[in-house]
Design an enzyme around this catalytic site. Sequence first.
Site, mmCIF file in Angstrom:
data_model
loop_
_atom_site.group_PDB
_atom_site.id
_atom_site.type_symbol
_atom_site.label_atom_id
_atom_site.label_comp_id
_atom_site.label_asym_id
_atom_site.label_seq_id
_atom_site.Cartn_x
_atom_site.Cartn_y
_atom_site.Cartn_z
ATOM 1 N N THR A 208 141.152 -8.554 6.932
ATOM 2 C CA THR A 208 140.933 -7.660 8.070
ATOM 3 C C THR A 208 139.622 -7.982 8.774
ATOM 4 O O THR A 208 139.463 -7.701 9.963
ATOM 5 C CB THR A 208 140.948 -6.196 7.599
ATOM 6 O OG1 THR A 208 142.140 -5.970 6.838
ATOM 7 C CG2 THR A 208 140.912 -5.223 8.757
ATOM 8 N N TYR B 83 142.014 -11.851 -5.425
ATOM 9 C CA TYR B 83 142.823 -11.337 -4.317
ATOM 10 C C TYR B 83 144.174 -12.044 -4.330
ATOM 11 O O TYR B 83 144.266 -13.226 -4.003
ATOM 12 C CB TYR B 83 142.061 -11.586 -3.018
ATOM 13 C CG TYR B 83 142.640 -11.013 -1.753
ATOM 14 C CD1 TYR B 83 143.723 -10.140 -1.739
ATOM 15 C CD2 TYR B 83 142.065 -11.346 -0.525
ATOM 16 C CE1 TYR B 83 144.224 -9.632 -0.554
ATOM 17 C CE2 TYR B 83 142.554 -10.841 0.668
ATOM 18 C CZ TYR B 83 143.638 -9.992 0.643
ATOM 19 O OH TYR B 83 144.127 -9.493 1.818
ATOM 20 N N LYS C 223 142.596 -7.321 -6.354
ATOM 21 C CA LYS C 223 143.134 -6.673 -5.168
ATOM 22 C C LYS C 223 144.582 -7.114 -5.058
ATOM 23 O O LYS C 223 144.877 -8.299 -4.836
ATOM 24 C CB LYS C 223 142.364 -7.058 -3.898
ATOM 25 C CG LYS C 223 142.924 -6.378 -2.650
ATOM 26 C CD LYS C 223 142.240 -6.833 -1.371
ATOM 27 C CE LYS C 223 142.924 -6.198 -0.149
ATOM 28 N NZ LYS C 223 142.376 -6.703 1.120
ATOM 29 N N VAL D 257 141.765 -0.894 -1.630
ATOM 30 C CA VAL D 257 141.027 -1.607 -0.587
ATOM 31 C C VAL D 257 141.883 -1.462 0.660
ATOM 32 O O VAL D 257 142.876 -2.162 0.834
ATOM 33 C CB VAL D 257 140.791 -3.083 -0.946
ATOM 34 C CG1 VAL D 257 140.051 -3.785 0.188
ATOM 35 C CG2 VAL D 257 140.004 -3.208 -2.246
#
Length: 298
Positions: free
Chosen positions: A52, A140, A168, A208
């Site tokens: 993001t 991630y 994540k 998150v």
Amino acid sequence: MTPPATPPFGRTLCAMITPFTPAGALDLDGAQHLADHLVTHGCDGLVLNGTTGESPTTTDAEKSSLVAAVRQAVGARATVVAGVGTSDTRHSAELARAAEQAGADGLLVVAPYYSRPPQDAVEAHFREVADATGLPLVLYDIPARTGVRIEPDTLLRLAGHPRIVAVKDCANDFLAAQKVMSRTDLAYYAGCDEHNLALYAVGGAGCVSTVANVVPGHVRAVLDAFDAGATARAARLQRRSTVLIEAMMADGLPGTVTAKALLTGLGLPAGPPRPPLRPAGPATADALRSAYEHLLTP
């Protein structure tokens, strides 16, 4: 299984956008303003330079400057996790060292993308980055973007590394997440907003969240309600988020674009995304605002 008493990076983390000026330059004043706003309204952690945060289109120097500026803005009120993942192991290690020097509390390291390495190479990549600094790592797992999964067995092996402490999870494999959670001490953070409550309810550490850019208090309220034993209220709040989650994350545009459109409409720092991403059009911005107002309307 209950959530960890002290999640390593907090519970309600925002995958923060990177504000730019109208001309496309890094807006550090805007980043500090937005970071303060997010922490004041419910976030206890900020993830910078992630998906993001448009990490593919920011320079190494910009990444470090952003971490340092946000660290200064939030002080000890929130953790700062810096995205340092690239498709190049040496480059990722260099970014990790720079983030540590800039004041990050932890590192977000995505699976190496594009080259699609086998699992032994994925594991070696993470170990090398973990050995580059003294900071804890969040792995991630987002195969839809990287083209490579961090397989559960790989995660089980990596859990033995003293600085690999969290995941994540954007793999959309709830069984695999529970398998790893049940066999390790890795803290699992939902990386898809529709999974925030579900993962938390089976022992996740938190989320998150991209949606937290615009409704940090609501995202936190879901987890607060669950912790207070008000599970029905937590479920209602999560369901109420659905229209906004769908508008921001599942309507054909990246969350960066939709979050920036909403933040701009709310008068908060955002600016345009960098190419190849393009700003949302007026009709999309109106639809996003309608979904936002629907969430806030009792």
